[in-house]
Scaffold this active site. Sequence first.
Site, mmCIF file in Angstrom:
data_model
loop_
_atom_site.group_PDB
_atom_site.id
_atom_site.type_symbol
_atom_site.label_atom_id
_atom_site.label_comp_id
_atom_site.label_asym_id
_atom_site.label_seq_id
_atom_site.Cartn_x
_atom_site.Cartn_y
_atom_site.Cartn_z
ATOM 1 N N GLY A 24 8.716 -30.582 60.452
ATOM 2 C CA GLY A 24 9.763 -29.765 59.845
ATOM 3 C C GLY A 24 9.732 -29.698 58.335
ATOM 4 O O GLY A 24 10.748 -29.387 57.711
ATOM 5 N N HIS A 116 1.002 -19.263 59.674
ATOM 6 C CA HIS A 116 -0.167 -19.842 60.327
ATOM 7 C C HIS A 116 -1.016 -20.515 59.252
ATOM 8 O O HIS A 116 -1.246 -19.931 58.187
ATOM 9 C CB HIS A 116 -0.963 -18.741 61.041
HETATM 10 C C1 GAR Z 1 2.525 -25.744 59.579
HETATM 11 O O1 GAR Z 1 1.359 -26.075 58.884
HETATM 12 C C2 GAR Z 1 2.387 -24.376 60.232
HETATM 13 O O2 GAR Z 1 1.558 -23.519 59.515
HETATM 14 C C3 GAR Z 1 1.769 -24.752 61.549
HETATM 15 O O3 GAR Z 1 2.456 -25.909 61.940
HETATM 16 C C4 GAR Z 1 2.749 -26.678 60.772
HETATM 17 C C5 GAR Z 1 4.163 -27.178 60.855
HETATM 18 O O4 GAR Z 1 4.389 -28.082 59.828
HETATM 19 N N1 GAR Z 1 1.909 -23.697 62.503
HETATM 20 C C6 GAR Z 1 0.947 -23.363 63.357
HETATM 21 O O5 GAR Z 1 -0.101 -23.973 63.433
HETATM 22 C C7 GAR Z 1 1.258 -22.160 64.241
HETATM 23 N N2 GAR Z 1 0.085 -21.706 64.900
HETATM 24 P P1 GAR Z 1 5.846 -28.570 59.471
HETATM 25 O O6 GAR Z 1 6.491 -29.069 60.760
HETATM 26 O O7 GAR Z 1 5.634 -29.696 58.510
HETATM 27 O O8 GAR Z 1 6.597 -27.431 58.863
#
Ligand code: GAR
Length: 201
Positions: A24, A116
């Site tokens: 998050g 992404h």
């Molecule tokens: C982020 O890096 C986002 O780009 C990725 O999940 C991570 C969540 O990080 N999303 C994907 O890979 C979608 N295909 P966070 O929980 O620290 O915000």
Amino acid sequence: MTSVLVNPVSSSHKSIAIFASGTGTNAKNIIEHFSQHPFINVQLVVCNKPTAGVVDIAAANQIPALLIDKEKFFRGTGYLNELKEAQIDFIVLAGFLWKIPQTLVDAYRNRIVNIHPALLPKFGGKGMYGTKVHEAVIAAGETESGITIHYANEDYDKGDIIFQASCPVLREDSAESLAERIHGLEHKHYAKVIDKIMIEL
Ligand code: GAR
């Protein structure tokens, strides 16, 4: 198929639901960005994992978290009523890994954005998330990666691209060190891009 038009723009105030199921850090950044905003607020966090860090982030910021169930999410109108009740105008996906069901896409057409952690159309699609993306980028010998902010539709990572930013992939990079650089780009740009789109809604 019936589509429900959710909360048509009738006032200048706009509410965001952040869908997230991981640590998050993006959600936190977006919540902080909009905490003092005059007419945009983060109203709801939607999460499919009770133990996800984002649930604690929501609580720390006095934002309700809606824990969702997979079967209900993909059946009928899913959680549309809940989103409508919370008067959600805009959905931000920030580390949310389920496909968005057609009913939700129809109700929030051009009002759902995703981030992404790579330069789409490369390294996208089902199963491509988080560390797996960075591992694939390194394995492919790429010298550049980055972030893509795009509208979400019923296909994984296929909606129109709104914004991209890039960074180098270094020879000595691990998936973790690349992830850290990518997270830096995400935190720098995501909230600002959302802000810009929502002002133009
Ligand atoms: C982020 O890096 C986002 O780009 C990725 O999940 C991570 C969540 O990080 N999303 C994907 O890979 C979608 N295909 P966070 O929980 O620290 O915000």
